[in-house]
Design an enzyme around this catalytic site. Structure first.
Site, PDB file in Angstrom:
ATOM      1  N   TYR A 193     -39.657 -21.404   1.731  1.00 37.84           N
ATOM      2  CA  TYR A 193     -39.327 -21.149   0.126  1.00 37.84           C
ATOM      3  C   TYR A 193     -38.259 -21.589  -0.801  1.00 37.84           C
ATOM      4  O   TYR A 193     -36.923 -21.753  -0.592  1.00 37.84           O
ATOM      5  CB  TYR A 193     -38.943 -19.606   0.811  1.00 37.84           C
ATOM      6  CG  TYR A 193     -39.129 -18.851  -1.026  1.00 37.84           C
ATOM      7  CD1 TYR A 193     -40.302 -18.199  -1.114  1.00 37.84           C
ATOM      8  CD2 TYR A 193     -38.875 -19.378  -2.412  1.00 37.84           C
ATOM      9  CE1 TYR A 193     -40.722 -18.134  -2.597  1.00 37.84           C
ATOM     10  CE2 TYR A 193     -38.237 -18.636  -3.626  1.00 37.84           C
ATOM     11  CZ  TYR A 193     -39.538 -18.350  -3.970  1.00 37.84           C
ATOM     12  OH  TYR A 193     -39.597 -17.685  -5.258  1.00 37.84           O
TER      13      TYR A 193
ATOM     14  N   ASN B  10     -34.490 -15.340  -5.204  1.00 42.83           N
ATOM     15  CA  ASN B  10     -34.001 -13.661  -5.898  1.00 42.83           C
ATOM     16  C   ASN B  10     -34.376 -12.879  -5.052  1.00 42.83           C
ATOM     17  O   ASN B  10     -34.479 -12.408  -4.278  1.00 42.83           O
ATOM     18  CB  ASN B  10     -34.803 -13.692  -7.170  1.00 42.83           C
ATOM     19  CG  ASN B  10     -36.014 -13.770  -6.619  1.00 42.83           C
ATOM     20  OD1 ASN B  10     -36.852 -12.840  -6.011  1.00 42.83           O
ATOM     21  ND2 ASN B  10     -37.459 -13.411  -8.093  1.00 42.83           N
TER      22      ASN B  10
ATOM     23  N   SER C  75     -23.887 -16.338  -3.848  1.00 41.02           N
ATOM     24  CA  SER C  75     -22.138 -16.999  -3.300  1.00 41.02           C
ATOM     25  C   SER C  75     -21.328 -16.415  -3.401  1.00 41.02           C
ATOM     26  O   SER C  75     -20.616 -16.010  -4.054  1.00 41.02           O
ATOM     27  CB  SER C  75     -22.939 -18.162  -3.814  1.00 41.02           C
ATOM     28  OG  SER C  75     -22.011 -19.404  -3.483  1.00 41.02           O
TER      29      SER C  75
ATOM     30  N   GLN D 291     -18.732 -22.138  -7.946  1.00 40.74           N
ATOM     31  CA  GLN D 291     -19.678 -20.989  -6.911  1.00 40.74           C
ATOM     32  C   GLN D 291     -19.850 -19.807  -8.064  1.00 40.74           C
ATOM     33  O   GLN D 291     -20.847 -19.480  -8.057  1.00 40.74           O
ATOM     34  CB  GLN D 291     -18.981 -20.855  -5.980  1.00 40.74           C
ATOM     35  CG  GLN D 291     -18.857 -21.346  -4.495  1.00 40.74           C
ATOM     36  CD  GLN D 291     -19.894 -22.188  -4.913  1.00 40.74           C
ATOM     37  OE1 GLN D 291     -20.749 -21.247  -3.710  1.00 40.74           O
ATOM     38  NE2 GLN D 291     -20.311 -23.522  -5.069  1.00 40.74           N
TER      39      GLN D 291
ATOM     40  N   HIS E 244     -22.800 -19.827  -9.930  1.00 37.37           N
ATOM     41  CA  HIS E 244     -24.195 -19.525  -9.437  1.00 37.37           C
ATOM     42  C   HIS E 244     -24.885 -18.627 -10.264  1.00 37.37           C
ATOM     43  O   HIS E 244     -26.141 -18.288  -9.920  1.00 37.37           O
ATOM     44  CB  HIS E 244     -24.176 -19.673  -7.970  1.00 37.37           C
ATOM     45  CG  HIS E 244     -24.121 -20.477  -6.743  1.00 37.37           C
ATOM     46  ND1 HIS E 244     -25.545 -21.628  -7.119  1.00 37.37           N
ATOM     47  CD2 HIS E 244     -23.334 -21.234  -6.165  1.00 37.37           C
ATOM     48  CE1 HIS E 244     -25.739 -22.373  -6.375  1.00 37.37           C
ATOM     49  NE2 HIS E 244     -24.103 -22.764  -6.263  1.00 37.37           N
TER      50      HIS E 244
ATOM     51  N   GLU F 166     -18.795 -17.057   2.845  1.00 36.59           N
ATOM     52  CA  GLU F 166     -19.712 -17.861   3.219  1.00 36.59           C
ATOM     53  C   GLU F 166     -18.947 -19.382   3.161  1.00 36.59           C
ATOM     54  O   GLU F 166     -19.198 -20.698   4.081  1.00 36.59           O
ATOM     55  CB  GLU F 166     -20.630 -18.128   2.205  1.00 36.59           C
ATOM     56  CG  GLU F 166     -21.550 -19.126   2.125  1.00 36.59           C
ATOM     57  CD  GLU F 166     -22.408 -18.925   0.608  1.00 36.59           C
ATOM     58  OE1 GLU F 166     -23.723 -19.603   0.572  1.00 36.59           O
ATOM     59  OE2 GLU F 166     -22.233 -18.302   0.223  1.00 36.59           O
ATOM     60  N   HIS F 167     -18.414 -20.138   1.563  1.00 37.10           N
ATOM     61  CA  HIS F 167     -17.175 -21.171   2.244  1.00 37.10           C
ATOM     62  C   HIS F 167     -16.213 -21.048   2.306  1.00 37.10           C
ATOM     63  O   HIS F 167     -15.492 -20.070   1.232  1.00 37.10           O
ATOM     64  CB  HIS F 167     -17.617 -21.881   0.612  1.00 37.10           C
ATOM     65  CG  HIS F 167     -19.315 -21.826   0.504  1.00 37.10           C
ATOM     66  ND1 HIS F 167     -19.650 -21.477  -0.180  1.00 37.10           N
ATOM     67  CD2 HIS F 167     -19.999 -22.896   0.449  1.00 37.10           C
ATOM     68  CE1 HIS F 167     -21.204 -21.604  -0.657  1.00 37.10           C
ATOM     69  NE2 HIS F 167     -21.410 -22.966   0.261  1.00 37.10           N
TER      70      HIS F 167
ATOM     71  N   ASP G 248     -21.907 -29.112  -0.098  1.00 38.62           N
ATOM     72  CA  ASP G 248     -23.620 -28.546  -0.937  1.00 38.62           C
ATOM     73  C   ASP G 248     -24.610 -29.342  -1.036  1.00 38.62           C
ATOM     74  O   ASP G 248     -26.124 -28.898  -0.703  1.00 38.62           O
ATOM     75  CB  ASP G 248     -23.686 -28.461  -2.195  1.00 38.62           C
ATOM     76  CG  ASP G 248     -23.093 -26.686  -2.483  1.00 38.62           C
ATOM     77  OD1 ASP G 248     -23.381 -25.479  -1.102  1.00 38.62           O
ATOM     78  OD2 ASP G 248     -22.790 -26.406  -3.494  1.00 38.62           O
TER      79      ASP G 248
ATOM     80  N   HIS H  32     -41.433  -2.046  41.290  1.00 41.57           N
ATOM     81  CA  HIS H  32     -40.258  -3.055  40.969  1.00 41.57           C
ATOM     82  C   HIS H  32     -40.075  -3.730  42.164  1.00 41.57           C
ATOM     83  O   HIS H  32     -40.730  -4.906  43.053  1.00 41.57           O
ATOM     84  CB  HIS H  32     -39.140  -3.182  40.067  1.00 41.57           C
ATOM     85  CG  HIS H  32     -39.537  -3.192  38.411  1.00 41.57           C
ATOM     86  ND1 HIS H  32     -40.654  -2.603  37.887  1.00 41.57           N
ATOM     87  CD2 HIS H  32     -39.192  -4.176  37.975  1.00 41.57           C
ATOM     88  CE1 HIS H  32     -40.369  -2.604  37.064  1.00 41.57           C
ATOM     89  NE2 HIS H  32     -39.850  -4.125  36.559  1.00 41.57           N
TER      90      HIS H  32
END
Length: 436
Positions: free
Chosen positions: A122, A209, A232, A254, A257, A322-323, A356, A415
């Site tokens: 996507y 989104n 982000s 960031q 974003h 994240e970063h 990025d 078994h």
């Protein structure tokens, strides 16, 4: 950008995944596409994108792909090609091989690694287009050996069925030729369940989104997904050796974003904190996406004061951002202390956009603190593993009684008997049957 002491800051950030109305809307869309296929897909494309299509118009033609090259600058083609080469080189080092281990008793144990057969990517459209996300999703799948990669991306709104040419060129450069002009929850549902036009996939990846995120969560289990990505995030740990202008610019990279993006500075220096605070305000005034960035900084930005760099790393490990940028003297000396971060950027020249776009590591990274237990997208996301067991007669005769013992202690007599019948056939009794 407020300055706070660490004890005044709540390190936990809880993000709600959609309102009740949004979740219900997504469930309806997914259900409709599952039941009606192309008819629902086209209906929702007209409703949300204002684009009226026939089923045959869903797929982007090779002529459109080629025409996109005439709509972008040659410098962009060169840039996206160079980035693709770096990304491919990085991910090639992640490749795994099947393996087999022959035992002395003639048994063979191993693991067979195969790529997924079909993956759906996507790619967001609408207000912003992200050609770099095409590369970050497609290239690891290609390196893994996925033979079929299909891309979906929304058509332009307002009655135009075109797709951003930069996205199409990125797709062509990455080697994707099956592309459909459809977006939103309806595209996710089509990838998961299939329609007459779009064949179903094994996994869906890529950002989108809130409706895309909720749809991915809705279809998980029917197909695999990469993650449910949140807003982000960036956290920077810096001391007096850092340049406030660099740090402010990276925080804003960031914040621009999304209004819900998070940009946090952690520092042991109050003087540096104030310098960065002033620099953020100065740069905000000149930033094209200043309204978005300002809302992000206001609601989810902060400068956290700590006693030392080591204490700051403790804060980072709790945030699991994240970063994470570490801009201090001798950053390599602290690398071993960093436990939770999706991507780690060391030193003043390792600005977050380097990762990025160009360096090679994947920019699809865990958010919302999930770096505590998850990782960036890589080649492993596009493979599956099968265990291999070839047990010899010698091994079964040697170990069979132990297997029977374990099975009976779990109350699974079937078994136990599956092993015992072989032992008896070969003239070697198993353990005593406590159930008889």
């Amino acid at each position: 950008m407020k300055i706070v002491k660490v004890e005044e800051f709540d390190l936990r950030r809880e993000v709600e995944y959609g309102s009740a109305e949004q979740n219900e809307a997504v469930r309806t869309i997914v259900s409709d596409v599952k039941k009606e296929g192309d008819a629902a897909l086209l209906r929702y494309t007209e409703k949300f994108d204002g684009v009226c299509l026939e089923p045959a118009g869903l797929r982007v033609t090779q002529e459109e792909l080629q025409a996109a090259y005439s709509q972008v600058e040659p410098s962009f083609v060169e840039a996206i090609s160079a980035a693709a080469a770096n990304i491919r080189a990085f991910h090639l080092r992640q490749k795994r091989n099947s393996w087999m281990d022959l035992q002395p008793d003639g048994s063979l144990l191993g693991q067979i690694i195969r790529p997924l057969k079909r993956v759906g990517v996507y790619v967001p459209g609408g207000k912003a287009a992200y050609p770099s996300s095409v590369l970050m999703n497609v290239i690891p799948a290609q390196v893994a050996g996925v033979p079929e990669i299909v891309m979906v991306t929304p058509p332009a709104t307002g009655g135009k069925a075109g797709i951003d040419p930069y996205i199409l060129v990125a797709a062509a450069e990455a080697g994707v030729h099956e592309i459909y002009r459809v977006g939103g929850a309806q595209a996710v549902a089509a990838l998961a369940y299939g329609t007459d036009t779009i064949e179903p996939v094994d996994k869906i990846c890529g950002p989108g989104n809130i409706y895309v995120a909720l749809a991915k969560r809705e279809v998980y289990g029917v197909v695999d997904i990469d993650s449910i990505a949140g807003p982000s995030e960036i956290a920077v740990l810096a001391d007096d050796s850092a340049d406030p202008a660099y740090v402010a610019a990276d925080l804003l990279s960031q914040a621009e974003h999304d209004e819900m993006a998070s940009a946090i500075l952690v520092t042991p220096s109050e003087a540096f904190a104030k310098a960065c605070q002033a620099e953020v305000e100065r740069q905000l005034a000149e930033l094209p996406r200043r309204d978005i960035a300002r809302a992000s900084i206001r609601d989810y930005g902060a400068v956290i004061l700590v006693d030392s760099v080591e204490a700051g790393i403790g804060v980072i490990n709790k945030l699991a951002p994240e970063h994470f940028e570490l801009i201090v003297e001798e950053p390599m000396a602290y690398l071993g202390l960093i436990e939770n971060a999706g991507a780690i950027f060391l030193g003043p020249y390792s600005s977050e956009p380097v990762g990025d776009y160009f360096a090679g590591p994947n920019h699809i990274i865990p958010t919302n603190g999930t770096a505590r237990f998850s990782s960036p997208v890589d080649v492993d996301d596009f493979i599956k593993k099968s265990s291999l067991i070839y047990y010899s007669k010698e091994a079964l005769l040697q170990n069979g009684a132990t297997i029977v013992e374990l099975a009976r202690r779990e109350g699974l007599e079937g078994h136990a008997r599956a092993i015992e019948i072989r032992l008896l056939k070969e003239g070697k009794a198993g353990t005593n049957n406590d159930n008889q």
